[in-house]
Design a protein around this motif. Structure first.
Motif, PDB file in Angstrom:
ATOM      1  N   VAL A  19       6.569   1.857   9.947  1.00 12.07           N
ATOM      2  CA  VAL A  19       6.061   0.786   9.084  1.00 12.07           C
ATOM      3  C   VAL A  19       7.044   0.533   7.944  1.00 12.07           C
ATOM      4  N   GLN A  20       6.843  -0.592   7.261  1.00  9.80           N
ATOM      5  CA  GLN A  20       7.784  -1.056   6.246  1.00  9.80           C
ATOM      6  C   GLN A  20       7.915  -0.089   5.064  1.00  9.80           C
ATOM      7  N   VAL A  24       1.977   0.768   3.189  1.00 14.30           N
ATOM      8  CA  VAL A  24       1.486   0.362   4.508  1.00 14.30           C
ATOM      9  C   VAL A  24       1.176   1.596   5.355  1.00 14.30           C
ATOM     10  N   MET A  27      -2.195   2.800   4.504  1.00 16.53           N
ATOM     11  CA  MET A  27      -3.235   1.925   5.059  1.00 16.53           C
ATOM     12  C   MET A  27      -3.434   2.203   6.547  1.00 16.53           C
ATOM     13  N   SER A  69       2.017   1.919  -5.033  1.00 10.67           N
ATOM     14  CA  SER A  69       1.123   0.770  -5.102  1.00 10.67           C
ATOM     15  C   SER A  69       0.820   0.460  -6.561  1.00 10.67           C
TER      16      SER A  69
END
Length: 81
Positions: A19-20, A24, A27, A69
């Motif tokens: 994932v990036q 993410v 999540m 985040s």
């Protein structure tokens, strides 16, 4: 990543989800890694039924970069008490 037959006849399948960034990745993994754990179990079950052999699936979520985040930086919405 690949699969490895074991001496007892079972099969180990290893896979990476790339994932990036780390937000993410969190999540995708879910709380206490429950989303990935449930996915591992369901895929193992389906393959075990399809191939009639014991299958263990290992899934790793790999982040390409690390990022905090807004909540981790303390910039998220204020908490209601």
């Amino acid at each position: 990543v690949g699969w490895t037959p074991r001496l007892d006849g079972s099969l180990l399948i290893e896979h990476e989800l790339i994932v990036q960034d780390s937000v993410v990745a969190r999540m995708v993994a879910g709380t206490r890694n429950m989303i990935v754990a449930r996915l591992q179990y369901q895929v193992s079950y389906k393959l075990r039924k399809t191939w009639n052999t014991n299958v263990e699936v290992k899934i790793w979520v790999v982040a390409l970069q690390s990022r905090l985040s807004l909540k981790d930086r303390g910039l998220g919405p204020p908490r209601e008490l």
